[in-house]
Design an enzyme around this catalytic site. Structure first.
Site, PDB file in Angstrom:
ATOM      1  N   CYS A  11       0.832  -1.944   4.653  1.00  0.00           N
ATOM      2  CA  CYS A  11       0.747  -0.762   3.805  1.00  0.00           C
ATOM      3  C   CYS A  11      -0.187   0.213   4.511  1.00  0.00           C
ATOM      4  CB  CYS A  11       0.239  -1.130   2.421  1.00  0.00           C
ATOM      5  SG  CYS A  11       0.647   0.118   1.204  1.00  0.00           S
ATOM      6  N   CYS A  85       5.442   1.897   0.827  1.00  0.00           N
ATOM      7  CA  CYS A  85       4.481   2.978   1.042  1.00  0.00           C
ATOM      8  C   CYS A  85       4.882   3.911   2.177  1.00  0.00           C
ATOM      9  CB  CYS A  85       3.100   2.386   1.317  1.00  0.00           C
ATOM     10  SG  CYS A  85       3.115   1.103   2.566  1.00  0.00           S
ATOM     11  N   CYS A  89       6.954  -0.679  10.690  1.00  0.00           N
ATOM     12  CA  CYS A  89       6.482  -1.622  11.695  1.00  0.00           C
ATOM     13  C   CYS A  89       7.303  -1.427  12.959  1.00  0.00           C
ATOM     14  CB  CYS A  89       6.724  -3.061  11.233  1.00  0.00           C
ATOM     15  SG  CYS A  89       5.752  -3.571   9.839  1.00  0.00           S
TER      16      CYS A  89
END
Length: 140
Positions: A11, A85, A89
């Site tokens: 996040c 959020c 990645c």
């Protein structure tokens, strides 16, 4: 997956949802899963309302600190979970990527964080059932 699956919760600030998820997974799966959490722009401290909400269920995250997301953390994880959020990645083949759509607890009081905490627990329980189910007791 290795003998012990590893999970990375991501996040942006690594101060609320990802910290609660990591704590639930550690609490519920014990040493059956390796747990990490990180964020692309870590906050200064874990959200006090998240700390309070987790303390209400007997899990202490007050000593946790937000950590920076690294490429190595993603490489070393079998499952990478973003927390709704907008964080992303790095993508590597063979990894499993999930996005859990969760409300943001930032700036909210503990009353608003409790349902997020409980939803995270439910999601974590489902994840454990998939990647690290309890081994049946050996019968004599």
């Amino acid at each position: 997956m290795a003998d012990k699956p590893s999970v990375l919760f991501v996040c942006v600030h690594n101060a609320g949802r990802s910290q609660m998820a990591a704590a639930w997974l550690t609490h519920l799966a014990g040493d059956r899963v390796e747990v990490r959490s990180a964020g692309s722009n870590p906050g200064d401290k874990v959200n006090p309302a998240a700390v309070e909400a987790m303390a209400e269920v007997g899990i202490d995250i007050s000593a946790q600190t937000p950590k920076i997301l690294t490429v190595d953390a993603v490489k070393e994880s079998d499952v990478c979970i973003t927390m709704g959020c907008g964080d992303t990645c790095p993508v590597f083949p063979g990894k499993r990527y999930l996005d859990w759509k969760l409300d943001d607890p930032a700036g909210q009081g503990v009353e608003a964080v409790r349902p997020i905490r409980d939803e995270i627990k439910t999601l974590v329980e489902g994840l454990i059932a998939e990647i690290a189910p309890a081994k049946p007791e050996a019968t004599a």
